[in-house]
Write an enzyme that holds these catalytic residues in place. Sequence first.
Site, PDB file in Angstrom:
ATOM      1  N   ASP A  93       0.877  -1.030  -0.059  1.00 20.03           N
ATOM      2  CA  ASP A  93       0.239  -0.076   0.226  1.00 20.03           C
ATOM      3  C   ASP A  93       0.922   1.207   0.032  1.00 20.03           C
ATOM      4  OD1 ASP A  93      -3.031   1.031   1.878  1.00 20.03           O
ATOM      5  OD2 ASP A  93      -2.225   1.610  -0.057  1.00 20.03           O
ATOM      6  N   SER A  94       0.337   2.273  -0.375  1.00 19.06           N
ATOM      7  CA  SER A  94       1.043   3.398  -0.610  1.00 19.06           C
ATOM      8  C   SER A  94       1.643   4.297   0.440  1.00 19.06           C
ATOM      9  CB  SER A  94       0.286   4.102  -1.761  1.00 19.06           C
ATOM     10  OG  SER A  94      -1.180   4.525  -1.401  1.00 19.06           O
ATOM     11  N   PHE A  97      -3.216   6.207   3.429  1.00 18.89           N
ATOM     12  CA  PHE A  97      -4.424   5.489   4.369  1.00 18.89           C
ATOM     13  C   PHE A  97      -3.736   5.569   5.570  1.00 18.89           C
ATOM     14  CE2 PHE A  97      -8.133   3.675   5.792  1.00 18.89           C
ATOM     15  CZ  PHE A  97      -8.007   2.784   6.559  1.00 18.89           C
ATOM     16  N   GLN A 190     -11.896   6.370  -5.496  1.00 16.61           N
ATOM     17  CA  GLN A 190     -12.414   6.957  -4.462  1.00 16.61           C
ATOM     18  C   GLN A 190     -13.676   7.410  -4.844  1.00 16.61           C
ATOM     19  OE1 GLN A 190     -11.105   6.917  -1.712  1.00 16.61           O
ATOM     20  NE2 GLN A 190      -9.212   6.026  -1.777  1.00 16.61           N
ATOM     21  N   ASP A 267      -7.743  -7.678   1.353  1.00 14.21           N
ATOM     22  CA  ASP A 267      -6.746  -7.652   2.332  1.00 14.21           C
ATOM     23  C   ASP A 267      -7.483  -7.185   3.747  1.00 14.21           C
ATOM     24  OD1 ASP A 267      -6.382  -4.389   1.917  1.00 14.21           O
ATOM     25  OD2 ASP A 267      -5.327  -4.790   3.797  1.00 14.21           O
TER      26      ASP A 267
HETATM   27  C1  PK3 Z   1      -9.820  -1.436   7.102  1.00 15.86           C
HETATM   28  N1  PK3 Z   1     -10.535  -0.504   6.237  1.00 15.86           N
HETATM   29  C2  PK3 Z   1      -9.522   0.101   5.123  1.00 15.86           C
HETATM   30  N2  PK3 Z   1     -10.153   0.954   4.210  1.00 15.86           N
HETATM   31  C3  PK3 Z   1      -9.217   1.174   3.367  1.00 15.86           C
HETATM   32  C4  PK3 Z   1      -9.007   2.055   2.312  1.00 15.86           C
HETATM   33  C5  PK3 Z   1      -7.695   2.496   1.601  1.00 15.86           C
HETATM   34  C6  PK3 Z   1      -7.906   3.410   0.587  1.00 15.86           C
HETATM   35  O1  PK3 Z   1      -8.920   4.036   0.182  1.00 15.86           O
HETATM   36  N3  PK3 Z   1      -6.604   3.795   0.070  1.00 15.86           N
HETATM   37  C7  PK3 Z   1      -5.421   2.868   0.552  1.00 15.86           C
HETATM   38  N4  PK3 Z   1      -4.308   3.227   0.151  1.00 15.86           N
HETATM   39  N5  PK3 Z   1      -5.579   2.201   1.344  1.00 15.86           N
HETATM   40  C8  PK3 Z   1      -6.476   1.731   2.257  1.00 15.86           C
HETATM   41  C9  PK3 Z   1      -6.878   0.738   3.210  1.00 15.86           C
HETATM   42  C10 PK3 Z   1      -5.574   0.054   3.673  1.00 15.86           C
HETATM   43  C11 PK3 Z   1      -5.343  -1.299   2.846  1.00 15.86           C
HETATM   44  O2  PK3 Z   1      -4.836  -2.315   3.636  1.00 15.86           O
HETATM   45  C12 PK3 Z   1      -8.019   0.435   3.990  1.00 15.86           C
HETATM   46  N6  PK3 Z   1      -8.455  -0.361   5.008  1.00 15.86           N
END
Ligand code: PK3
Length: 373
Positions: A93-94, A97, A190, A267
């Site tokens: 992941d970037s 978040f 998004q 995930d």
């Molecule tokens: C637990 N809920 C969750 N919603 C997410 C939503 C996002 C999101 O919109 N963008 C990024 N980059 N990561 C996200 C992640 C981490 C994933 O493990 C999320 N994790």
Amino acid sequence: MTDQFTFKLLATDGGARRGKISMPRGNVRTPAFMPVGTGGTVKAMYLDQVRDLGSDIILGNTYHLMLRPGAERVARLGGLHDFARWPHPILTDSGGFQVMSLSGLRKLDERGVVFRSHIDGAKHEMSPERSIEIQGLLDSDIQMQLDECIALPAEPAEVQRAMELSLRWAERCKTAFGDQPGKAMFGIVQGGDVPELRVKSAQALNSMDLKGYAVGGLAVGEPQAVMLDMLSITCPELPENKPRYLMGVGTPDDILKSVARGIDMFDCVMPTRAGRHGLAYTRFGKINLKNARHADDPRPLDEESTCPAARDYSRAYLHHLVRSNEALGAMLLTWNNLAYYQSLMAEIRDGIASGKFVDMAARISEGWARGDI
Ligand SMILES: CNc1nc2cc3c(=O)[nH]c(N)nc3c(CCO)c2[nH]1
């Protein structure tokens, strides 16, 4: 073996899809669950065990690894695969978040995000370009664009602002990523819980012709029904021949219902985090081993499971370990939970391949609803 990143749709059953992602480090059978290996480790597990449970790919985190031990250090040590001894695919992941959810002081603008480390308070800047650079230093196989994920409920104007910023950052990440045949950079849809913003985001990302698409901005506090409605609106706007990854999801029920709406990859920290908190996921539903009712129960969690943690240890022993806060308690329950999640994914893949997804999903859900477990 292949030197390309490709996705092949193998079968569909209603909205559910069975596919395969091929990349140089290995293949990913979809629908797939990616155990979360935030800091280069799936907590309380040996990665050989994670692999033996049927995990084709794990998730790493730019935010955590850039703070500790440092992306340049991981690169000097051969990249994340050599560092953690996981030679198979890794998705990272970037960091956007994690900054929003973990770091305190932060400033976000067109350039990127400025934040302080939750570890030592040091100041860091993360631009779309730096996020892709870090994921490259980690030698990640699937890299996520930097995006802005906002919590729900949120004002539509705020949802629109964050969605449009994320689209501009997607373009910059695509440019920074360039052309890496065996790897992929995924865009992230998004748009919060606003249908027309979800469609606009998906269509704009679609036109960037990326190798895969994530649905972000969900599992951030909204009811399951809202999340599922957003999937029903978003997935049809995404190309059929590219993987779709629902970020941060979810419970076994979330996964079943999201597969039915066209999601290929998941995930979630639930199976691993729950394992460290005494919770067992089973085909009979969730069991809280802290509960005193297990103190004398000689039965294993699931005598039919192929996982030793589920098959060979009494609930009484697991209860004792959890109550005594013994490390083995977290280890056995994490092992059980990941085994359950991967067995669920295997059942889902088989159900789709045989055109029996709906019946299989109904049977699995009934199993959870059983009485005393
Ligand atoms: C637990 N809920 C969750 N919603 C997410 C939503 C996002 C999101 O919109 N963008 C990024 N980059 N990561 C996200 C992640 C981490 C994933 O493990 C999320 N994790």
